[in-house]
Design a protein around this motif. Structure first.
Motif, PDB file in Angstrom:
ATOM      1  N   LEU A   1       0.817  -1.211   0.000  1.00 25.93           N
ATOM      2  CA  LEU A   1       0.000   0.000   0.000  1.00 25.93           C
ATOM      3  C   LEU A   1       0.852   1.263   0.000  1.00 25.93           C
ATOM      4  CD1 LEU A   1      -3.052  -0.699   2.371  1.00 25.93           C
ATOM      5  CD2 LEU A   1      -3.045  -0.428  -0.110  1.00 25.93           C
ATOM      6  N   LEU A   2       2.153   1.117   0.259  1.00 22.77           N
ATOM      7  CA  LEU A   2       3.041   2.271   0.167  1.00 22.77           C
ATOM      8  C   LEU A   2       3.178   2.746  -1.279  1.00 22.77           C
ATOM      9  CD1 LEU A   2       5.862   1.143   2.631  1.00 22.77           C
ATOM     10  CD2 LEU A   2       4.011   2.767   3.069  1.00 22.77           C
ATOM     11  N   ILE A   3       2.883   1.865  -2.249  1.00 22.61           N
ATOM     12  CA  ILE A   3       2.975   2.248  -3.668  1.00 22.61           C
ATOM     13  C   ILE A   3       1.951   3.328  -4.016  1.00 22.61           C
ATOM     14  CG2 ILE A   3       2.758   1.417  -6.047  1.00 22.61           C
ATOM     15  CD1 ILE A   3       3.788  -1.296  -5.059  1.00 22.61           C
ATOM     16  N   PRO A   4       0.627   3.100  -3.781  1.00 22.11           N
ATOM     17  CA  PRO A   4      -0.318   4.189  -4.083  1.00 22.11           C
ATOM     18  C   PRO A   4      -0.116   5.411  -3.202  1.00 22.11           C
ATOM     19  CG  PRO A   4      -1.427   2.386  -2.961  1.00 22.11           C
ATOM     20  CD  PRO A   4      -0.067   1.887  -3.342  1.00 22.11           C
ATOM     21  N   THR A   5       0.366   5.216  -1.974  1.00 25.41           N
ATOM     22  CA  THR A   5       0.641   6.367  -1.114  1.00 25.41           C
ATOM     23  C   THR A   5       1.668   7.287  -1.756  1.00 25.41           C
ATOM     24  OG1 THR A   5       0.179   5.032   0.862  1.00 25.41           O
ATOM     25  CG2 THR A   5       1.411   7.068   1.181  1.00 25.41           C
ATOM     26  N   GLY A   6       2.753   6.709  -2.293  1.00 24.42           N
ATOM     27  CA  GLY A   6       3.778   7.513  -2.946  1.00 24.42           C
ATOM     28  C   GLY A   6       3.292   8.160  -4.228  1.00 24.42           C
ATOM     29  N   ILE A   7       2.510   7.430  -5.033  1.00 23.70           N
ATOM     30  CA  ILE A   7       2.025   7.974  -6.310  1.00 23.70           C
ATOM     31  C   ILE A   7       1.082   9.150  -6.084  1.00 23.70           C
ATOM     32  CG2 ILE A   7       0.631   7.472  -8.347  1.00 23.70           C
ATOM     33  CD1 ILE A   7       1.733   4.624  -8.287  1.00 23.70           C
ATOM     34  N   ILE A   8       0.113   8.983  -5.179  1.00 27.98           N
ATOM     35  CA  ILE A   8      -0.875  10.043  -4.953  1.00 27.98           C
ATOM     36  C   ILE A   8      -0.218  11.298  -4.395  1.00 27.98           C
ATOM     37  CG2 ILE A   8      -2.901  10.684  -3.594  1.00 27.98           C
ATOM     38  CD1 ILE A   8      -3.775   7.743  -3.752  1.00 27.98           C
ATOM     39  N   SER A   9       0.686  11.126  -3.437  1.00 32.07           N
ATOM     40  CA  SER A   9       1.348  12.293  -2.857  1.00 32.07           C
ATOM     41  C   SER A   9       2.225  12.997  -3.881  1.00 32.07           C
ATOM     42  CB  SER A   9       2.182  11.871  -1.639  1.00 32.07           C
ATOM     43  OG  SER A   9       3.146  10.896  -1.998  1.00 32.07           O
ATOM     44  N   THR A  10       2.908  12.242  -4.735  1.00 30.05           N
ATOM     45  CA  THR A  10       3.752  12.854  -5.771  1.00 30.05           C
ATOM     46  C   THR A  10       2.919  13.636  -6.783  1.00 30.05           C
ATOM     47  OG1 THR A  10       5.384  11.070  -5.553  1.00 30.05           O
ATOM     48  CG2 THR A  10       5.444  12.391  -7.562  1.00 30.05           C
TER      49      THR A  10
ATOM     50  N   GLU B   1      -0.045  14.932  -6.378  1.00 30.36           N
ATOM     51  CA  GLU B   1      -0.638  16.109  -5.753  1.00 30.36           C
ATOM     52  C   GLU B   1       0.405  17.211  -5.585  1.00 30.36           C
ATOM     53  OE1 GLU B   1      -3.451  18.633  -4.111  1.00 30.36           O
ATOM     54  OE2 GLU B   1      -3.653  16.783  -5.258  1.00 30.36           O
ATOM     55  N   CYS B   2       1.618  16.858  -5.196  1.00 33.08           N
ATOM     56  CA  CYS B   2       2.676  17.859  -5.068  1.00 33.08           C
ATOM     57  C   CYS B   2       3.003  18.495  -6.412  1.00 33.08           C
ATOM     58  CB  CYS B   2       3.921  17.217  -4.458  1.00 33.08           C
ATOM     59  SG  CYS B   2       3.762  16.783  -2.710  1.00 33.08           S
ATOM     60  N   LEU B   3       3.051  17.688  -7.465  1.00 30.50           N
ATOM     61  CA  LEU B   3       3.315  18.219  -8.803  1.00 30.50           C
ATOM     62  C   LEU B   3       2.197  19.151  -9.260  1.00 30.50           C
ATOM     63  CD1 LEU B   3       4.719  15.052 -10.634  1.00 30.50           C
ATOM     64  CD2 LEU B   3       6.000  17.079  -9.906  1.00 30.50           C
ATOM     65  N   ASP B   4       0.940  18.772  -8.964  1.00 29.43           N
ATOM     66  CA  ASP B   4      -0.193  19.625  -9.339  1.00 29.43           C
ATOM     67  C   ASP B   4      -0.138  20.958  -8.603  1.00 29.43           C
ATOM     68  OD1 ASP B   4      -1.237  17.857 -11.143  1.00 29.43           O
ATOM     69  OD2 ASP B   4      -2.679  16.964  -9.754  1.00 29.43           O
ATOM     70  N   GLN B   5       0.161  20.913  -7.313  1.00 27.66           N
ATOM     71  CA  GLN B   5       0.230  22.155  -6.545  1.00 27.66           C
ATOM     72  C   GLN B   5       1.367  23.045  -7.037  1.00 27.66           C
ATOM     73  OE1 GLN B   5       0.403  21.219  -2.370  1.00 27.66           O
ATOM     74  NE2 GLN B   5      -1.739  20.550  -2.287  1.00 27.66           N
ATOM     75  N   ARG B   6       2.502  22.431  -7.386  1.00 27.13           N
ATOM     76  CA  ARG B   6       3.628  23.214  -7.891  1.00 27.13           C
ATOM     77  C   ARG B   6       3.279  23.851  -9.226  1.00 27.13           C
ATOM     78  NH1 ARG B   6       9.074  19.954  -8.403  1.00 27.13           N
ATOM     79  NH2 ARG B   6       8.590  19.733  -6.172  1.00 27.13           N
ATOM     80  N   ARG B   7       2.573  23.106 -10.097  1.00 32.65           N
ATOM     81  CA  ARG B   7       2.188  23.648 -11.390  1.00 32.65           C
ATOM     82  C   ARG B   7       1.181  24.780 -11.230  1.00 32.65           C
ATOM     83  NH1 ARG B   7       0.851  19.353 -13.270  1.00 32.65           N
ATOM     84  NH2 ARG B   7      -1.413  19.422 -13.199  1.00 32.65           N
ATOM     85  N   HIS B   8       0.235  24.631 -10.296  1.00 30.48           N
ATOM     86  CA  HIS B   8      -0.746  25.694 -10.074  1.00 30.48           C
ATOM     87  C   HIS B   8      -0.067  26.957  -9.550  1.00 30.48           C
ATOM     88  CE1 HIS B   8      -3.908  23.108 -11.167  1.00 30.48           C
ATOM     89  NE2 HIS B   8      -4.051  22.465 -10.012  1.00 30.48           N
ATOM     90  N   ARG B   9       0.906  26.790  -8.649  1.00 29.54           N
ATOM     91  CA  ARG B   9       1.613  27.972  -8.135  1.00 29.54           C
ATOM     92  C   ARG B   9       2.402  28.656  -9.250  1.00 29.54           C
ATOM     93  NH1 ARG B   9       2.693  24.628  -3.507  1.00 29.54           N
ATOM     94  NH2 ARG B   9       4.728  24.098  -4.393  1.00 29.54           N
TER      95      ARG B   9
END
Length: 494
Positions: free
Chosen positions: A469-478, A480-488
């Motif tokens: 389950l650490l696999i989807p945890t890493g994918i989702i967090s990555t 989301e971080c990329l989306d937030q960086r792109r929005h900023r």
């Protein structure tokens, strides 16, 4: 009569009594703020003065599925124990962890796990082909057939199980029932149809919560079925509860036919048996659909990555779920039917607590972070299950999983928002296909892993589930971080 005529007749029979079609942009939710292509409300044979949606359909179908799942495992355990002459429920080893496990118990556990695997393979390998066929077909022929046909298949499965129990036939005949249900779509087709229906009648803003409400119906029905099934089996055996399984499957099909309004425009020329439906699913993931063709490579990658996350989460959920009853039946826990029912009810109660938690967390967190909280809850609970050797510790694990279902509605909603409104049917057909594969892979891996690891760590499959389950945890967090960086970056440049 050719293939096209047969499909048309089937569709007409299922929609008999429908009145004039009326265009509806609000659906049953009343929350639409964007028009969706091809959405219509076709009244069923008996008009209802209140909005009627698909929650009761999913509730009844899930009740039927959850009532029979632990009972069939216990029936397999009892029949195999009887054949091998094992009577472990009345031995001293259950109350004494220092006693070396009976070799017969290991054999019973192994055979029961293998039969669970055979039944899962028999049903889901067939539904893996049928579910995307029915799901994509429903985009043109309507959603109601996808509620009715699989429920009839589940009813046929219950009939076969009853015949086996009445006549004391070999448990191998259970495979016949599973295969009949799989050929008619199985529960996954109902699940896919219900989520596609919600996507038809909800807007983007409310979709995540509407999906969570639908999943809460899964939990509520599962909780009630677990409590009823455990107590009823202890009082009256297996046969009477399976009559209720049959009744609820038929009731769900009847409700769908009589009361659920259609949410899409029916195409009279829609054909069921055609490769077009499978090609539509492939086109969605190869190009990203209509939105992906304009959104570029990143959009297609997100579609694949969120689907991978969904696959891992659901495969872990359903794969490990089949082991709970086996884990609880054997030493050192040695639970009886009542405790097994309470444990299953505690697991399904998490659907409701996850719904409440999702609603609260959405006030201050983005959907992706809500999903991550749900995954952390699931991981911690599985770690506790892996070392649980007392009833108190087992229920502690169930308590820690109180938000474990917060991730799947977020993932379904994110996938739905990645495609055009006119492609919702193809999307949920693909999600249903993935879900069937989740059942198949999860059941195969965990039912094979459990007997293979009994000699060194009985709870290892739960620990293994927590790790992957650490696999989807890493994918989702990555993502989301990329989306937030792109929005900023976009907001800064503008």
């Amino acid at each position: 009569m050719d293939e096209q005529d047969t499909a048309a007749i089937l569709s007409d029979v299922l929609d008999t009594g429908s009145t004039d079609e009326e265009t509806s942009t609000t659906g049953s939710s009343g929350l639409k703020d964007e028009p969706e292509v091809g959405v219509r409300s076709v009244r069923p044979p008996f008009a209802c003065t209140h909005p009627v949606s698909v929650e009761p359909v999913l509730f009844l179908s899930m009740f039927s599925l959850t009532l029979q799942a632990p009972l069939s495992t216990q029936y397999l355990w009892d029949r195999i124990s009887e054949d091998l002459g094992y009577n472990g429920s009345r031995t001293d080893e259950c109350g004494n962890s220092s006693v070396r496990p009976d070799p017969l118990q290991k054999e019973v556990e192994t055979l029961t796990a293998h039969w669970n695997l055979y039944l899962s393979l028999g049903g889901f390998s067939l539904s893996l082909l049928v579910v995307p066929l029915l799901g994509s077909w429903s985009d043109m022929a309507g959603r109601r057939p996808v509620f009715i046909i699989p429920n009839l298949g589940m009813a046929l499965q219950a009939i076969v199980y009853l015949v086996v129990m009445y006549l004391k036939l070999p448990v191998a005949y259970f495979l016949l029932g599973r295969m009949l249900s799989g050929l008619l779509g199985d529960f996954n087709s109902i699940l896919a149809g219900c989520f596609a229906y919600i996507a038809d009648v909800s807007d983007r803003r409310s979709r995540t919560f509407r999906v969570a409400v639908l999943e809460a119906c899964l939990g509520l029905s599962g909780m009630l079925a677990s409590i009823i099934g455990g107590q009823w089996r202890r009082a009256q055996g297996y046969i009477n509860p399976f009559w209720l399984v049959l009744a609820t499957s038929l009731a769900s099909a009847l409700y769908s036919y009589l009361l659920v309004p259609e949410s899409v425009t029916k195409d009279p020329s829609a054909r069921l048996f055609t490769s077009r439906h499978h090609k539509a699913v492939w086109h969605l993931y190869s190009t990203g659909g209509s939105v992906g063709e304009t959104g570029g490579r990143l959009h297609r990658c997100k579609l694949w990555l969120y689907t991978l996350c969904f696959f891992v989460v659901v495969a872990v959920h359903f794969g490990s779920r089949e082991l709970y009853v086996l884990y609880e039946l054997s030493s050192p826990l040695c639970w009886g039917p009542a405790l097994i029912g309470y444990g299953s009810a505690a697991q399904h109660l998490a659907y409701l607590s996850s719904l409440l938690g999702l609603k609260v967390m959405q006030r201050c967190l983005q959907d992706s972070w809500v999903a991550l909280v749900g995954l952390v809850s699931n991981i911690t609970g599985l770690v506790v299950f892996s070392v649980a050797d007392t009833t108190q510790l087992m229920f502690t694990g169930y308590g820690l999983c109180f938000l474990f279902m917060a991730a799947t509605p977020v993932l379904r909603s994110k996938l739905s928002k990645l495609v055009d409104p006119s492609e919702q049917g193809a999307l949920f057909a693909s999600v249903a296909c993935v879900e069937s594969l989740c059942f198949l892979v999860g059941s195969s891996v965990f039912n094979s892993l459990y007997p293979a690891t009994l000699h060194f760590m009985k709870g290892f499959p739960f620990l293994f589930a927590a790790i992957i389950l650490l696999i989807p945890t890493g994918i989702i967090s990555t993502l989301e971080c990329l989306d937030q960086r792109r929005h900023r970056r976009d907001s800064t440049s503008s």
